[in-house]
Design an enzyme around this catalytic site. Sequence first.
Site, PDB file in Angstrom:
ATOM      1  N   ASP A  96       0.861  -1.187   0.000  1.00 40.37           N
ATOM      2  CA  ASP A  96       0.000   0.000   0.000  1.00 40.37           C
ATOM      3  C   ASP A  96       0.895   1.235   0.000  1.00 40.37           C
ATOM      4  OD1 ASP A  96      -1.684  -2.200   0.706  1.00 40.37           O
ATOM      5  OD2 ASP A  96      -3.104  -0.819   1.659  1.00 40.37           O
ATOM      6  N   LYS A 160      -6.864   3.595  -3.603  1.00 39.53           N
ATOM      7  CA  LYS A 160      -7.266   3.562  -2.189  1.00 39.53           C
ATOM      8  C   LYS A 160      -7.492   4.974  -1.689  1.00 39.53           C
ATOM      9  CE  LYS A 160      -5.313   2.076   2.284  1.00 39.53           C
ATOM     10  NZ  LYS A 160      -4.185   1.380   2.942  1.00 39.53           N
ATOM     11  N   LYS A 189     -10.175   0.405  -2.925  1.00 38.10           N
ATOM     12  CA  LYS A 189     -10.076   0.089  -1.493  1.00 38.10           C
ATOM     13  C   LYS A 189     -10.485   1.297  -0.666  1.00 38.10           C
ATOM     14  CE  LYS A 189      -6.900  -1.236   2.226  1.00 38.10           C
ATOM     15  NZ  LYS A 189      -5.558  -1.747   2.612  1.00 38.10           N
TER      16      LYS A 189
END
Length: 243
Positions: A96, A160, A189
Amino acid sequence: MSLDYTYEDVAKMIDHSLLNPTLKWDDLEHGISLALAYDTASVCILPYALRHCAERLRGSRVKASTTIGFPHGCHSTAIKLAETRQALADGGEELDMVVNISAVLSGDWAYAANDIQAVVETTHAAGQKVKVIFENAYLNDEQKIRLCEICAELQADWVKTSTGYAPSGATDDDLRLMRRHSPAGVQVKAAGGIRDLDALLRVRALGVTRCGATRTASMLEDARQRLGLPAIDFRGAAAPSGY
């Protein structure tokens, strides 16, 4: 009334987050055990513990993940690449990464794109996946859309919403925007503020496939109860939240 999801559907949406810097080693061990018990999608853990986490998860269906350039994203690209290579060597399967927020706000799209490209290409070359964190709390819609376009061009695996440390996390409007401006091959996400099963199901309906969460046990026990499944016998003190 029949439900339109299975336990696996919701469990495999959750990246169990162990990113609060005040977590002690026992808390990290507890969190890994919890993720294994509930069969989540992944454990997203503090980078220094990733190698241990990957070893603990080996042979399970739970992936080992960590962060790159977290939480403000303004590390140099060379440092992000070093973090990426170390995470891959430590067994990271999903990374991430935070965009360079300063570059995005400055309109330096070439730098922002090259920064993302370096991490994505290195990670994909190792056969692993990348989630690109925008930190939407600081961005306008035009900037969010441009980041979606860049991530599509670079074939990032997820876009995300947030780190969980900005003034706000995932919002329904942002999730709709990111899903609308991302191709089918780029997943979405949500992170920050998904704290119960109803919220998880709500963002699922918006096209979200992953959520960062600390309240994993309560959400998934609620799902099991609604689905008529027995509770999971997992014992231990809850770890501190903060994501």
